[in-house]
Design a protein around this motif. Structure first.
Motif, PDB file in Angstrom:
ATOM      1  N   SER A  22     -42.200  29.256  47.685  1.00  0.00           N
ATOM      2  CA  SER A  22     -41.377  30.697  47.268  1.00  0.00           C
ATOM      3  C   SER A  22     -41.204  31.309  48.319  1.00  0.00           C
ATOM      4  CB  SER A  22     -42.965  31.591  46.560  1.00  0.00           C
ATOM      5  OG  SER A  22     -42.384  32.900  46.166  1.00  0.00           O
ATOM      6  N   PHE A  23     -39.961  32.018  47.349  1.00  0.00           N
ATOM      7  CA  PHE A  23     -38.598  32.648  48.598  1.00  0.00           C
ATOM      8  C   PHE A  23     -38.657  33.867  47.999  1.00  0.00           C
ATOM      9  CE2 PHE A  23     -34.668  32.888  50.798  1.00  0.00           C
ATOM     10  CZ  PHE A  23     -34.890  33.089  51.855  1.00  0.00           C
ATOM     11  N   ILE A  31     -31.257  28.165  51.975  1.00  0.00           N
ATOM     12  CA  ILE A  31     -31.815  27.854  51.259  1.00  0.00           C
ATOM     13  C   ILE A  31     -31.449  26.609  51.313  1.00  0.00           C
ATOM     14  CG2 ILE A  31     -32.047  27.571  48.519  1.00  0.00           C
ATOM     15  CD1 ILE A  31     -32.282  30.844  48.341  1.00  0.00           C
ATOM     16  N   ILE A  32     -30.547  26.044  51.161  1.00  0.00           N
ATOM     17  CA  ILE A  32     -29.942  24.977  50.515  1.00  0.00           C
ATOM     18  C   ILE A  32     -30.399  24.073  51.594  1.00  0.00           C
ATOM     19  CG2 ILE A  32     -28.140  22.819  50.698  1.00  0.00           C
ATOM     20  CD1 ILE A  32     -29.069  24.454  47.852  1.00  0.00           C
ATOM     21  N   ARG A  33     -30.362  24.312  53.068  1.00  0.00           N
ATOM     22  CA  ARG A  33     -30.500  23.654  54.319  1.00  0.00           C
ATOM     23  C   ARG A  33     -32.048  23.310  54.118  1.00  0.00           C
ATOM     24  NH1 ARG A  33     -27.941  26.217  57.588  1.00  0.00           N
ATOM     25  NH2 ARG A  33     -30.058  27.739  58.173  1.00  0.00           N
ATOM     26  N   TRP A  34     -32.361  24.734  54.055  1.00  0.00           N
ATOM     27  CA  TRP A  34     -34.022  24.739  54.249  1.00  0.00           C
ATOM     28  C   TRP A  34     -34.373  23.935  53.083  1.00  0.00           C
ATOM     29  CZ3 TRP A  34     -38.609  25.164  50.920  1.00  0.00           C
ATOM     30  CH2 TRP A  34     -39.857  25.772  51.450  1.00  0.00           C
ATOM     31  N   LEU A  35     -34.270  23.021  51.671  1.00  0.00           N
ATOM     32  CA  LEU A  35     -34.522  22.216  50.881  1.00  0.00           C
ATOM     33  C   LEU A  35     -34.515  21.307  51.044  1.00  0.00           C
ATOM     34  CD1 LEU A  35     -33.543  24.490  47.388  1.00  0.00           C
ATOM     35  CD2 LEU A  35     -36.029  23.503  48.816  1.00  0.00           C
ATOM     36  N   SER A  36     -33.063  20.643  52.137  1.00  0.00           N
ATOM     37  CA  SER A  36     -33.124  18.722  52.554  1.00  0.00           C
ATOM     38  C   SER A  36     -33.720  19.384  53.562  1.00  0.00           C
ATOM     39  CB  SER A  36     -31.367  19.206  52.766  1.00  0.00           C
ATOM     40  OG  SER A  36     -30.798  19.507  51.775  1.00  0.00           O
ATOM     41  N   ASP A  37     -34.049  20.009  54.468  1.00  0.00           N
ATOM     42  CA  ASP A  37     -34.442  19.849  55.539  1.00  0.00           C
ATOM     43  C   ASP A  37     -36.677  19.169  55.396  1.00  0.00           C
ATOM     44  OD1 ASP A  37     -32.581  20.158  57.065  1.00  0.00           O
ATOM     45  OD2 ASP A  37     -32.913  21.891  58.084  1.00  0.00           O
ATOM     46  N   THR A  38     -36.601  19.978  54.855  1.00  0.00           N
ATOM     47  CA  THR A  38     -38.362  20.214  54.595  1.00  0.00           C
ATOM     48  C   THR A  38     -38.544  19.039  52.956  1.00  0.00           C
ATOM     49  OG1 THR A  38     -37.950  22.369  52.314  1.00  0.00           O
ATOM     50  CG2 THR A  38     -38.828  22.818  54.860  1.00  0.00           C
ATOM     51  N   CYS A  75     -39.629  28.187  43.832  1.00  0.00           N
ATOM     52  CA  CYS A  75     -39.755  29.413  43.073  1.00  0.00           C
ATOM     53  C   CYS A  75     -39.059  30.605  44.245  1.00  0.00           C
ATOM     54  CB  CYS A  75     -41.038  29.695  42.854  1.00  0.00           C
ATOM     55  SG  CYS A  75     -41.814  28.212  41.928  1.00  0.00           S
ATOM     56  N   ILE A  76     -37.894  31.303  43.549  1.00  0.00           N
ATOM     57  CA  ILE A  76     -36.740  32.163  43.515  1.00  0.00           C
ATOM     58  C   ILE A  76     -37.569  33.786  43.309  1.00  0.00           C
ATOM     59  CG2 ILE A  76     -34.908  32.761  44.774  1.00  0.00           C
ATOM     60  CD1 ILE A  76     -34.405  29.553  44.055  1.00  0.00           C
ATOM     61  N   GLN A  77     -37.525  34.838  43.926  1.00  0.00           N
ATOM     62  CA  GLN A  77     -37.629  36.163  43.521  1.00  0.00           C
ATOM     63  C   GLN A  77     -36.161  37.019  43.859  1.00  0.00           C
ATOM     64  OE1 GLN A  77     -40.181  35.266  45.469  1.00  0.00           O
ATOM     65  NE2 GLN A  77     -40.326  34.122  44.195  1.00  0.00           N
ATOM     66  N   GLU A  78     -35.955  37.981  43.660  1.00  0.00           N
ATOM     67  CA  GLU A  78     -34.959  39.224  43.310  1.00  0.00           C
ATOM     68  C   GLU A  78     -33.462  38.252  44.240  1.00  0.00           C
ATOM     69  OE1 GLU A  78     -34.814  43.293  46.486  1.00  0.00           O
ATOM     70  OE2 GLU A  78     -35.853  41.952  46.668  1.00  0.00           O
ATOM     71  N   ASP A 114     -35.419  39.331  54.339  1.00  0.00           N
ATOM     72  CA  ASP A 114     -36.641  40.281  54.253  1.00  0.00           C
ATOM     73  C   ASP A 114     -37.775  39.336  54.679  1.00  0.00           C
ATOM     74  OD1 ASP A 114     -36.212  41.064  52.502  1.00  0.00           O
ATOM     75  OD2 ASP A 114     -36.385  43.098  53.241  1.00  0.00           O
ATOM     76  N   HIS A 115     -37.357  38.716  54.126  1.00  0.00           N
ATOM     77  CA  HIS A 115     -39.133  37.007  53.156  1.00  0.00           C
ATOM     78  C   HIS A 115     -38.365  35.568  53.832  1.00  0.00           C
ATOM     79  CE1 HIS A 115     -41.306  39.881  50.347  1.00  0.00           C
ATOM     80  NE2 HIS A 115     -39.709  40.471  50.503  1.00  0.00           N
ATOM     81  N   THR A 116     -40.126  35.605  54.017  1.00  0.00           N
ATOM     82  CA  THR A 116     -39.617  33.482  54.539  1.00  0.00           C
ATOM     83  C   THR A 116     -40.054  32.480  53.628  1.00  0.00           C
ATOM     84  OG1 THR A 116     -39.707  32.034  56.548  1.00  0.00           O
ATOM     85  CG2 THR A 116     -41.392  33.564  55.816  1.00  0.00           C
ATOM     86  N   PHE A 117     -40.424  31.934  53.963  1.00  0.00           N
ATOM     87  CA  PHE A 117     -40.543  30.957  53.231  1.00  0.00           C
ATOM     88  C   PHE A 117     -42.370  30.384  52.998  1.00  0.00           C
ATOM     89  CE2 PHE A 117     -36.109  30.008  53.736  1.00  0.00           C
ATOM     90  CZ  PHE A 117     -35.700  29.441  52.764  1.00  0.00           C
ATOM     91  N   VAL A 118     -42.966  30.878  52.016  1.00  0.00           N
ATOM     92  CA  VAL A 118     -44.545  30.667  51.914  1.00  0.00           C
ATOM     93  C   VAL A 118     -44.851  28.949  51.142  1.00  0.00           C
ATOM     94  CG1 VAL A 118     -47.353  31.077  50.888  1.00  0.00           C
ATOM     95  CG2 VAL A 118     -44.797  32.664  51.504  1.00  0.00           C
ATOM     96  N   VAL A 119     -45.373  28.307  51.964  1.00  0.00           N
ATOM     97  CA  VAL A 119     -45.438  26.789  51.703  1.00  0.00           C
ATOM     98  C   VAL A 119     -47.246  26.263  51.005  1.00  0.00           C
ATOM     99  CG1 VAL A 119     -44.807  24.359  51.493  1.00  0.00           C
ATOM    100  CG2 VAL A 119     -43.318  26.570  52.621  1.00  0.00           C
ATOM    101  N   ALA A 120     -47.039  25.769  50.177  1.00  0.00           N
ATOM    102  CA  ALA A 120     -48.398  24.701  49.356  1.00  0.00           C
ATOM    103  C   ALA A 120     -48.120  23.125  49.758  1.00  0.00           C
ATOM    104  CB  ALA A 120     -48.742  25.748  48.471  1.00  0.00           C
ATOM    105  N   GLU A 121     -49.001  23.105  49.413  1.00  0.00           N
ATOM    106  CA  GLU A 121     -49.167  20.860  49.211  1.00  0.00           C
ATOM    107  C   GLU A 121     -50.386  20.695  48.682  1.00  0.00           C
ATOM    108  OE1 GLU A 121     -47.798  18.656  52.535  1.00  0.00           O
ATOM    109  OE2 GLU A 121     -46.090  19.842  53.987  1.00  0.00           O
ATOM    110  N   PHE A 122     -49.938  20.003  47.843  1.00  0.00           N
ATOM    111  CA  PHE A 122     -50.580  19.977  46.327  1.00  0.00           C
ATOM    112  C   PHE A 122     -50.763  17.749  46.400  1.00  0.00           C
ATOM    113  CE2 PHE A 122     -49.634  24.004  45.447  1.00  0.00           C
ATOM    114  CZ  PHE A 122     -50.644  24.358  45.053  1.00  0.00           C
ATOM    115  N   ASN A 123     -51.973  17.244  46.545  1.00  0.00           N
ATOM    116  CA  ASN A 123     -51.886  16.577  46.361  1.00  0.00           C
ATOM    117  C   ASN A 123     -52.226  15.723  45.152  1.00  0.00           C
ATOM    118  OD1 ASN A 123     -52.688  12.867  46.321  1.00  0.00           O
ATOM    119  ND2 ASN A 123     -54.112  13.768  48.225  1.00  0.00           N
TER     120      ASN A 123
END
Length: 259
Positions: A7-8, A20-27, A33-36, A249-258
């Protein structure tokens, strides 16, 4: 398979597309999920996501609000707003199904100041969100509620809880409504895996060196029903993205699910 969901709050998607594009590619994040987004639908940069093989759904308006979901997987049953048609808070709530997971992405109102109409609007919005969940889903379904909640749930979730208690974002009436959401059947995935303090997703631009001084708030969340919470393997906040040039002013929050 492991599915990575993030979420970001972009605070203007067109200003953060490189990040965003660099982060998606790197991670190799599967769902973002994007807001604002702060952009009308006709101006949403959908091609930039398609260029890196992400499906994208969105609902926005000029200059304010706006929500979107980018996914490596096909996106189905897209609805926006409390009415599902986008006419009732459509730029603050978008819902879809991805790999049989119901995903609700929200940008909850900030609330301005306690005692104002905007604060009452925020509390009402949280009540309506609870009713929306209760009407359309069951706690036994695989569901993720994510986004910028604009509330720090616990003392550990902001830098000065004693001074800030009772203010917007850390008010007992907001907490009462978050507890109501949890009682319906949601689990805070970040807190399921992380007990440390000083883990924040928002740092106010107006506070000089706020990141280095650890003067932040955990306002951005990934909550899930028990079915998915039991399958979660980790959750974290990517603070490095808040240290980039011209960040949100926000950053990415991540969760992983198996799954």
């Amino acid at each position: 398979m492991t599915v990575k969901i993030a979420s970001f709050n972009t605070n203007s998607i067109r200003a953060r597309m490189d990040i965003i594009i660099r982060w998606l590619s790197d991670t190799s994040t599967d769902i973002l999920c994007i807001q604002e987004t702060k952009v009308q639908d006709k101006d949403f940069p959908v091609e930039s996501f398609e260029d890196i093989n992400y499906h994208c759904v969105f609902k926005g308006q000029k200059s304010y609000n706006g929500v979107a979901i980018a996914s490596k997987f096909p996106v189905e049953h897209v609805l926006s707003g409390f009415d599902g048609k986008g006419d009732d808070e459509g730029s603050r709530l978008i819902c879809c199904k991805i790999k049989n997971i119901n995903i609700i992405n929200v940008y909850i109102p900030q609330g301005s100041e306690v005692g104002t109409e905007k604060f009452t609007y925020k509390l009402t919005w949280l009540d309506r969100l609870h009713d929306y969940l209760k009407t359309n889903f069951t706690p036994g379904s695989p569901l993720i509620l994510t986004g910028d909640f604009n509330v720090a749930p616990e003392r550990i979730d902001l830098y000065d809880p004693d001074t800030l208690y009772g203010s917007v974002g850390f008010h007992p009436e907001e907490h009462k409504r978050l507890e109501k959401l949890k009682s319906w059947g949601l689990i805070d995935i970040f807190r399921k895996h992380e007990s440390r303090g000083e883990q924040y997703s928002f740092y106010d631009y107006r506070i000089k060196n706020s990141v280095k001084r650890k003067m932040g708030w955990r306002l951005d969340h990934i909550w899930a029903t028990e079915f998915l919470a039991d399958r979660s393997v980790t959750s974290y906040i990517d603070i490095n993205q808040r240290l980039l040039e011209k960040p949100s002013d926000h950053t990415f929050v991540v969760a992983e699910f198996n799954l």
